[in-house]
Design an enzyme around this catalytic site. Structure first.
Site, PDB file in Angstrom:
ATOM      1  N   CYS A  46      18.800  38.536  23.386  1.00 56.91           N
ATOM      2  CA  CYS A  46      19.326  37.168  23.421  1.00 56.91           C
ATOM      3  C   CYS A  46      19.717  36.725  22.009  1.00 56.91           C
ATOM      4  O   CYS A  46      18.900  36.783  21.087  1.00 56.91           O
ATOM      5  CB  CYS A  46      18.262  36.242  24.005  1.00 56.91           C
ATOM      6  SG  CYS A  46      18.591  34.493  23.782  1.00 56.91           S
ATOM      7  N   LYS A  82       0.881  -1.169   0.000  1.00 55.10           N
ATOM      8  CA  LYS A  82       0.000   0.000   0.000  1.00 55.10           C
ATOM      9  C   LYS A  82       0.915   1.214   0.000  1.00 55.10           C
ATOM     10  O   LYS A  82       1.599   1.499   0.973  1.00 55.10           O
ATOM     11  CB  LYS A  82      -0.897   0.001   1.233  1.00 55.10           C
ATOM     12  CG  LYS A  82      -1.879   1.150   1.213  1.00 55.10           C
ATOM     13  CD  LYS A  82      -2.951   0.973   2.250  1.00 55.10           C
ATOM     14  CE  LYS A  82      -4.002   2.049   2.212  1.00 55.10           C
ATOM     15  NZ  LYS A  82      -3.528   3.392   1.967  1.00 55.10           N
ATOM     16  N   CYS A 126      12.647  32.859  27.775  1.00 53.54           N
ATOM     17  CA  CYS A 126      13.679  33.875  28.002  1.00 53.54           C
ATOM     18  C   CYS A 126      13.104  35.204  27.517  1.00 53.54           C
ATOM     19  O   CYS A 126      12.645  35.304  26.380  1.00 53.54           O
ATOM     20  CB  CYS A 126      14.935  33.520  27.202  1.00 53.54           C
ATOM     21  SG  CYS A 126      16.095  34.885  27.059  1.00 53.54           S
ATOM     22  N   ARG A 166      -7.872  11.874  -7.618  1.00 49.59           N
ATOM     23  CA  ARG A 166      -9.073  11.169  -7.199  1.00 49.59           C
ATOM     24  C   ARG A 166     -10.228  12.154  -6.950  1.00 49.59           C
ATOM     25  O   ARG A 166     -11.363  11.893  -7.287  1.00 49.59           O
ATOM     26  CB  ARG A 166      -8.811  10.387  -5.920  1.00 49.59           C
ATOM     27  CG  ARG A 166     -10.033   9.591  -5.474  1.00 49.59           C
ATOM     28  CD  ARG A 166     -10.153   9.527  -3.961  1.00 49.59           C
ATOM     29  NE  ARG A 166      -8.953   9.003  -3.384  1.00 49.59           N
ATOM     30  CZ  ARG A 166      -8.746   7.711  -3.177  1.00 49.59           C
ATOM     31  NH1 ARG A 166      -9.676   6.840  -3.502  1.00 49.59           N
ATOM     32  NH2 ARG A 166      -7.643   7.308  -2.651  1.00 49.59           N
TER      33      ARG A 166
HETATM   34  S1  IVH Z   1      -6.167  -0.929  -5.082  1.00 49.32           S
HETATM   35  C1  IVH Z   1     -11.016   0.264  -5.651  1.00 49.32           C
HETATM   36  N1  IVH Z   1      -3.632  -1.074  -4.446  1.00 49.32           N
HETATM   37  O1  IVH Z   1      -4.921   3.422  -1.015  1.00 49.32           O
HETATM   38  C2  IVH Z   1      -9.744   0.734  -5.051  1.00 49.32           C
HETATM   39  N2  IVH Z   1      -4.825   0.858  -3.788  1.00 49.32           N
HETATM   40  O2  IVH Z   1      -6.591   3.773   1.329  1.00 49.32           O
HETATM   41  C3  IVH Z   1      -8.641  -0.229  -5.355  1.00 49.32           C
HETATM   42  N3  IVH Z   1      -3.451   2.531  -2.619  1.00 49.32           N
HETATM   43  O3  IVH Z   1      -7.856   4.186  -2.765  1.00 49.32           O
HETATM   44  C4  IVH Z   1      -7.356   0.325  -4.914  1.00 49.32           C
HETATM   45  N4  IVH Z   1      -1.563   1.422  -2.709  1.00 49.32           N
HETATM   46  O4  IVH Z   1      -5.534   5.150  -3.586  1.00 49.32           O
HETATM   47  C5  IVH Z   1      -4.749  -0.329  -4.372  1.00 49.32           C
HETATM   48  N5  IVH Z   1      -1.375  -1.338  -4.006  1.00 49.32           N
HETATM   49  C6  IVH Z   1      -2.490  -0.614  -3.930  1.00 49.32           C
HETATM   50  C7  IVH Z   1      -2.516   0.665  -3.308  1.00 49.32           C
HETATM   51  C8  IVH Z   1      -3.706   1.363  -3.252  1.00 49.32           C
HETATM   52  C9  IVH Z   1      -2.149   2.539  -2.312  1.00 49.32           C
HETATM   53  C10 IVH Z   1      -4.363   3.638  -2.275  1.00 49.32           C
HETATM   54  C11 IVH Z   1      -5.515   3.812  -3.218  1.00 49.32           C
HETATM   55  C12 IVH Z   1      -6.732   3.515  -2.361  1.00 49.32           C
HETATM   56  C13 IVH Z   1      -6.237   3.923  -1.025  1.00 49.32           C
HETATM   57  C14 IVH Z   1      -7.058   3.333   0.099  1.00 49.32           C
END
Ligand code: IVH
Length: 664
Positions: A423, A112, A418, A133
């Site tokens: 200073c 992630k 202070c 987004r």
């Molecule tokens: S799949 C339908 N894969 O994290 C949404 N998202 O907190 C499918 N993100 O909205 C998303 N790494 O913007 C996917 N390896 C990954 C990701 C990822 C970061 C983001 C993405 C998502 C958000 C959720």
């Protein structure tokens, strides 16, 4: 060079870019590459009408925009459900299996990435637009900014007629830190973390500025795709790789829950070695056909979940506590640590906030302490391993005298201060603040220059800057006549800055840049502001009693009146350009952001409200989609639930303090 040769050169440079930026396997030395690239630039300068829109040189950015167009996503950009618990992850797997009528599917695990989500559309292999987004259904058209990303091809060979790819724009730890160091050297404000820096950069209207920032991208999904050839996450990844689109280095297919558990643990172990910041693993059903059967809730797919890793905590030894004197004279204790690696960076210092906090946590010199760094730059000491004490640890006593000028310190709330205006540390910080980019923006007056001016006793108060002469500056280390003239010139130019920059630059306690702008709109001149009563100040939106009193006291202190008269004598601009006009305040980490406060905090909520307001944020009583942050104390109730439902970012008091400290 004829047309064919030019096109061949474009293709060669492009291939080397892919080798360097996407595959991380350069096929030429930097020098050879630079020569080719320069050849291309020179040729294009001589033949501007031949330049191909997708030439690698077009990654330096073009004309600035006045605003971003809105683009509707054909396929909405949803978010993900997330969890910190392996039990909940198991429950997710069981829900999926049930949804598939008992079938156990293959899952994929990928990192992630903690960046900013974007969707990029290619038509007939050509990049047509890139969109943020936004609210999930409509986002900003940031195509020009995305075109500057070296990893992102502007043409694809053999792609479906319509291919929307989705992923995360990010800054590497190293790139982010280097950028912040450069900003610091130039006296510009620093970004609190790589994610904020990425989001801030993508919002720039001038893509030439974006091209100078170390942005990267990694792709993990699709939006609209014309032909349905891609059948699984694994196939999608292979398809992206064959199109030279950047994907994460780490990816696993797992067939059972044991392997799933192991894959997640492996990722947690090695995520610090990945080039992007990661805060979890995303677990997805591999087969797209199976995903269809599972469908979506209103905001997230039922076929995927994010498993978030806990912020990394490490133990290290606190060697000693040093003292830092701030611009307003507040003395802050700083923990000097045995250097350790946390979240990809080496940490050797952490703020201890104040001496009451040290007493509350019973922190002693020589202690083993637990430190945490959750994305932000400034790490915090979370707790003390009292069980590791040997008896040799030393209690930390609050100082009585200022470490810089030896004046007696005064207790103000939780802080020690202070009060000596001469200073040297305060003068140093006041100068740095006055000169920095967000305030009077004096070219050439960075930290090193300020140090020299103070050390050589050339400046004792901000107004002394305006009396500096080239000859005196020229005699300083590493200064020639030219740089001395540039500095004097920069100082001269600063006299014409808008009033709010001066108000901000004066360093009035509780007055951030957002409030300074508001004050300029509320008074026709600096004299008008200086003469305002507490009641008049309180009548301004977002100014409460503490802030109003602080401004009033500042202008009524003799030393500040003398300073202001001296600045007037030097001809600084005291007049407002925006008096009575509506102006949109700038946004920063806190500036322009909407906060809701709930639960029990270490001080009354009003104190926190004042802090937020003075940093240019807004505070409201109820949570809505418009809320940016919920500041949540102990036993927070329904507001916390609501914030979680709406996906509003939740801050603990410590996290808030880290942000606030940054913006100050
Ligand atoms: S799949 C339908 N894969 O994290 C949404 N998202 O907190 C499918 N993100 O909205 C998303 N790494 O913007 C996917 N390896 C990954 C990701 C990822 C970061 C983001 C993405 C998502 C958000 C959720």
């Amino acid at each position: 060079m004829n047309r064919k040769e030019y096109e061949a050169l474009v293709e060669t440079v492009r291939q080397h870019d892919v080798a360097y930026y996407v595959d991380a396997a350069p096929t030429l030395s930097d020098r050879e590459y630079d020569t080719l690239y320069r050849q291309l630039v020179e040729f294009e300068e001589a033949h501007p009408d031949w330049v191909l829109a997708d030439s690698p040189t077009c990654k330096v950015g073009g004309q600035a925009l006045s605003h971003f167009e809105q683009v509707q996503h054909v396929v909405p950009m949803l978010s993900l459900d997330n969890t910190y618990s392996r039990n909940e992850l198991r429950a997710f797997v069981e829900r999926v299996v049930k949804g598939l009528g008992g079938q156990r599917p293959v899952f994929t695990v990928d990192p992630k990435v903690d960046g900013v989500a974007v969707s990029i559309r290619y038509e007939e292999g050509k990049l047509v637009h890139g969109v943020t987004r936004g609210d999930g259904s409509t986002g900003d058209n940031i195509t020009e900014n995305l075109r500057t990303l070296k990893q992102l091809p502007t043409v694809l060979k053999g792609a479906p007629a319509v291919l929307e790819v989705r992923g995360e724009v990010f800054m590497s730890h190293a790139g982010f830190q280097q950028m912040n160091r450069q900003r610091e050297a130039r006296g510009e404000s620093l970004f609190a973390n790589a994610r904020n820096a990425t989001a801030g950069t993508l919002k720039l209207l001038d893509s030439r500025q974006v091209a100078k920032r170390p942005l990267s991208i990694v792709l993990y999904g699709t939006g609209e795709v014309s032909a349905g050839q891609i059948e699984s996450q694994t196939a999608l990844r292979e398809c992206f790789q064959s199109l030279q689109l950047p994907v994460s280095d780490w990816f696993r297919e797992v067939n059972n829950e044991n392997d799933l558990d192991e894959a997640i643990s492996e990722l947690d172990r090695l995520r610090q070695t990945l080039p992007y910041p990661t805060d979890g693993a995303v677990i997805k059903v591999n087969e797209f056909a199976l995903r269809e059967g599972l469908g979506f809730t209103s905001k997230a797919p039922r076929w995927a979940i994010a498993y978030k890793f806990e912020a990394e905590q490490v133990e290290t030894r606190l060697k000693e506590v040093t003292l830092q004197v701030g611009r307003t004279g507040i003395v802050t204790p700083v923990a000097e640590l045995e250097p350790v690696q946390v979240s990809g960076t080496t940490v050797s210092r952490a703020t201890l906030h104040n001496f009451k906090e040290i007493a509350r946590k019973d922190i002693r010199e020589g202690d083993w302490v637990v430190i945490e760094k959750a994305g932000e730059i400034i790490p915090a000491v979370i707790s003390v391993r009292t069980d590791s004490r040997t008896g040799k640890e030393k209690k930390i006593l609050a100082p009585i005298q200022c470490p810089a000028c030896e004046a007696k310190l005064v207790q103000e709330n939780v802080f020690l201060r202070c009060l000596d205006p001469a200073c040297s540390e305060q003068v140093r910080r006041a100068l740095q603040h006055f000169a920095h980019r967000g305030a009077m923006d004096i070219d050439g007056l960075g930290q090193a220059m300020v140090d020299q001016l103070v050390d050589h006793d050339l400046v004792r108060r901000v107004d002394d800057l305006y009396e500096l002469e080239v000859s005196a500056v020229q005699s300083l280390e590493r200064m020639g006549e030219k740089s001395a003239r540039n500095l004097i010139n920069g100082i001269e130019v600063s006299k014409t800055r808008p009033l709010w920059k001066l108000i901000f630059g004066l360093g009035i306690p509780h007055v951030g840049s957002g409030l300074a702008r508001q004050l300029e709109q509320s008074f026709p001149s600096l004299d008008g502001l200086a003469a305002a009563s507490v009641e008049e100040l309180e009548a301004i939106d977002d100014v409460g009693g503490i802030v109003a009193t602080s401004i009033h006291d500042f202008f009524n202190a003799n030393k500040h009146q003398e300073l202001i008269e001296a600045l007037r004598g030097h001809g600084l601009n005291f007049k407002s350009e925006t008096f009575g006009k509506e102006e949109v305040p700038a946004t920063g980490v806190i500036t322009g952001k909407k906060f809701v406060i709930t639960g029990t905090l270490s001080e009354s909520r009003d104190v926190f409200k004042e802090k937020i307001l003075q940093l240019g944020g807004k505070v409201s009583g109820s949570i809505s989609k418009q809320t940016d942050y919920l500041l949540a104390g102990e036993s927070a109730g329904s507001k916390l639930d609501k914030a979680e439902k709406l996906g509003v970012k939740i801050l603990t008091e410590a996290e808030f303090e880290k942000l606030a400290q940054y913006e100050r």
